[in-house]
Design an enzyme around this catalytic site. Structure first.
Site, short mmCIF file in Angstrom:
data_model
loop_
_atom_site.label_atom_id
_atom_site.label_comp_id
_atom_site.label_asym_id
_atom_site.label_seq_id
_atom_site.Cartn_x
_atom_site.Cartn_y
_atom_site.Cartn_z
N PRO A 2 0.80 -1.22 0.00
CA PRO A 2 0.00 0.00 0.00
C PRO A 2 0.84 1.27 0.00
CG PRO A 2 -0.31 -1.26 2.04
CD PRO A 2 0.66 -2.00 1.22
N GLU A 3 0.70 2.05 -1.03
CA GLU A 3 1.28 3.39 -1.12
C GLU A 3 0.11 4.37 -1.23
OE1 GLU A 3 4.34 3.62 -4.13
OE2 GLU A 3 4.77 1.49 -3.94
N HIS A 96 -4.17 -13.72 11.23
CA HIS A 96 -3.40 -12.49 11.40
C HIS A 96 -4.28 -11.26 11.54
CE1 HIS A 96 -0.03 -15.03 10.34
NE2 HIS A 96 -0.60 -15.30 9.19
N ARG A 115 2.34 -9.90 7.84
CA ARG A 115 3.76 -9.63 8.05
C ARG A 115 4.02 -8.71 9.23
NH1 ARG A 115 5.76 -9.76 2.58
NH2 ARG A 115 7.51 -8.50 3.13
N ARG A 178 20.61 17.57 -2.30
CA ARG A 178 20.47 16.15 -1.93
C ARG A 178 21.43 15.32 -2.77
NH1 ARG A 178 17.64 15.08 2.69
NH2 ARG A 178 16.63 17.07 3.05
#
Length: 297
Positions: A2-3, A96, A115, A178
């Site tokens: 998921p983004e 889970h 996870r 950067r």
DNA sequence: CGCGGGCCCTGTGAGC
DNA sequence: TGCTCACAGGGCCCGC
């Protein structure tokens, strides 16, 4: 995984289904690393609370609730394999499952995460860490800022900017000085938040930029292209319900379709859709990175 | 402070 | 066919 588009899809789906409902009961699994706030605190804050809204900030789902007129925010980070599902009680509880919020109409909001990279936390109005512009300390870095109406919550998602709304000047300024590769900079949530491995690769392809290029060395014109590519790819992915590469599904358990539009991500060795050159895979910033050696300079 | 690398966690699938 | 093992990666932590 998921983004931004996947988290947006889930948040909107949950919002449409549960907004205005009251939470009658809370169950949590007891798996310690899932909970950034004590489970007792989460349960106490949510039990009896009304869900005012559910929205996305960065990659975090923010559920705003009120209880005894006091607002609080329940933060859900899906990590890699997290799911936030709106279920009817007869639906079998998946393995889970780490949290279940029972609603006043008997439906349930379930957080499932095999996870366990996902994180749940609760934040109350008045929690500390509010000092404007200050870097969160180790003591309060996990503590979010209370959100007054219209204000973007800060602290738990980092100071990153929203890729969908950032201005060109601000975008360009992010990468000034950067030395890190542009792909690593895109993944840095304290610069932009919401971009992960898939959309970093896809946006760089669409902008014609090699992921290994040093961020500071990109020309303004290239950054302009990159910003436009990011916006295009994120919006298109939202429209298609996100990318289901492994196990991402929306609030109803339905897969997305944007993976069918991927140009480079997980297409190693396959011909570039634009020029036919085999897509190359390298490791960058510890992440698999896919690009076209011909189209991306 | 910026940056790179290691680690957490489990299901999946390639390969023997 | 059944097993082993590498791999997937967001975010956090540590060390340089």
């Amino acid at each position: 995984m998921p983004e931004l588009p996947e988290v947006e899809t889930v948040a909107n789906g949950v919002n449409a289904r549960v907004r205005g409902r009251r939470i009658t009961q809370v169950w949590t699994s007891g798996k310690p690393q899932t909970f950034k706030s004590p489970e007792t605190e989460i349960a106490a804050a949510l039990t009896g609370a009304k869900i005012e809204s559910v929205r996305r900030v960065g990659k975090t789902i923010v559920m705003t609730v009120t209880r005894d007129r006091k607002p609080a925010e329940f933060l859900i980070h899906l990590g890699m394999t997290g799911r936030l599902l709106v279920c009817t009680p007869e639906m079998p509880v998946a393995a889970h499952t780490h949290a279940v919020l029972t609603l006043d109409d008997a439906r349930e909001v379930r957080f499932v995460d095999p996870r366990r990279f996902g994180r749940l936390s609760i934040h109350h109005a008045g929690d500390e860490g509010r000092a404007r512009g200050s870097t969160p300390t180790s003591q309060n870095r996990d503590v979010g800022h209370p959100v007054t109406s219209g204000e973007r919550p800060r602290g738990y998602t980092g100071p990153g900017k929203e890729p969908l709304t950032i201005s060109l000047n601000d975008f360009v300024a992010l990468f000034r000085n950067r030395k890190t590769p542009i792909k690593a900079a895109l993944l840095n949530q304290s610069l932009l938040h919401g971009v992960g491995n898939i959309y970093a690769d896809e946006a760089l392809f669409r902008a014609g930029i090699r992921p290994t290029r040093q961020a500071a060395r990109l020309a303004r014109d290239e950054l302009k292209k990159l910003r436009a590519a990011l916006v295009t790819v994120l919006k298109q992915a939202i429209k298609l319900g996100g990318s289901s590469v492994s196990d991402y599904v929306d609030a109803d358990g339905v897969r997305g379709f944007f993976q069918l539009r991927h140009k480079v991500y997980q297409r190693t060795g396959e011909p570039c859709r634009d020029c036919g050159t085999p897509i190359k895979k390298i490791t960058l910033a510890g992440r698999s990175t896919h690009f076209c050696p011909t189209c991306q300079k």
